[in-house]
Write a protein that holds these residues in place. Structure first.
Motif, short mmCIF file in Angstrom:
data_model
loop_
_atom_site.label_atom_id
_atom_site.label_comp_id
_atom_site.label_asym_id
_atom_site.label_seq_id
_atom_site.Cartn_x
_atom_site.Cartn_y
_atom_site.Cartn_z
N PHE A 188 -20.17 14.90 -3.03
CA PHE A 188 -19.98 14.34 -1.77
C PHE A 188 -19.20 15.45 -1.04
O PHE A 188 -18.33 16.40 -1.63
CB PHE A 188 -18.88 13.21 -2.17
CG PHE A 188 -19.60 11.87 -2.60
CD1 PHE A 188 -20.43 11.09 -1.92
CD2 PHE A 188 -19.56 11.75 -4.06
CE1 PHE A 188 -21.00 9.93 -2.39
CE2 PHE A 188 -20.34 10.50 -4.22
CZ PHE A 188 -20.97 9.66 -3.53
N ASP A 189 -19.12 15.57 0.33
CA ASP A 189 -18.38 16.31 1.25
C ASP A 189 -17.06 15.87 1.86
O ASP A 189 -16.42 16.45 2.52
CB ASP A 189 -19.22 16.87 2.18
CG ASP A 189 -20.30 17.43 1.89
OD1 ASP A 189 -20.40 18.11 0.91
OD2 ASP A 189 -21.44 17.45 2.69
N TYR A 193 -13.12 5.59 -3.09
CA TYR A 193 -12.40 6.94 -2.30
C TYR A 193 -12.05 8.37 -3.31
O TYR A 193 -12.51 9.17 -2.99
CB TYR A 193 -11.22 6.64 -1.65
CG TYR A 193 -10.74 7.65 -0.80
CD1 TYR A 193 -11.20 8.32 0.33
CD2 TYR A 193 -9.29 8.22 -1.23
CE1 TYR A 193 -10.83 9.40 0.87
CE2 TYR A 193 -8.83 9.15 -0.55
CZ TYR A 193 -9.55 9.95 0.56
OH TYR A 193 -9.05 10.75 1.53
N ALA A 194 -11.66 7.81 -4.53
CA ALA A 194 -11.22 8.96 -5.53
C ALA A 194 -12.61 9.40 -5.76
O ALA A 194 -12.69 10.74 -5.99
CB ALA A 194 -10.45 8.16 -6.62
N ALA A 195 -13.60 8.74 -6.30
CA ALA A 195 -14.71 9.12 -6.81
C ALA A 195 -15.60 10.29 -5.50
O ALA A 195 -16.10 11.37 -6.04
CB ALA A 195 -16.00 8.14 -7.09
N SER A 211 -8.60 -2.26 -4.81
CA SER A 211 -8.45 -1.49 -6.07
C SER A 211 -9.95 -0.83 -6.03
O SER A 211 -9.88 0.60 -6.37
CB SER A 211 -8.26 -1.98 -7.41
OG SER A 211 -6.93 -2.52 -7.15
N ALA A 212 -11.07 -1.32 -5.69
CA ALA A 212 -12.18 -0.74 -5.77
C ALA A 212 -12.51 0.29 -5.01
O ALA A 212 -13.05 1.19 -4.97
CB ALA A 212 -13.46 -1.76 -5.95
#
Length: 81
Positions: free
Chosen positions: A38-39, A29-31, A23-24
């Protein structure tokens, strides 16, 4: 991530800890996709890979109690014969 992993390790078993770790990864990844610093672009294969891991471990945890009940039932059936 390190202190939260140690906290989870202290209070949960290893399977639930792995759900938390997966989950982390999804949250990280979502962040990376959402935050403008982030690119990273959203990619369906990456997202689905993480979801497969999370759902597989969750299914394993959910099936554990059913397998235990089935084992007890089998043992009772053997004693009854």
């Amino acid at each position: 991530k390190g202190w939260s992993t140690m906290y989870l390790l202290a209070i949960l078993d290893s399977v639930l800890k792995n759900i938390g770790e997966a989950s982390a990864v999804l949250v990280i990844y979502a962040a990376q996709v959402i935050l403008p610093s982030f690119d990273e672009k959203f990619e369906i294969p990456t997202f689905l890979s993480v979801m497969v891991v999370i759902l597989s471990v969750t299914a394993y945890v959910g099936a554990k109690s059913a397998v235990d009940k089935a084992s007890k039932y089998d043992a009772m059936q053997k004693q009854g014969k």
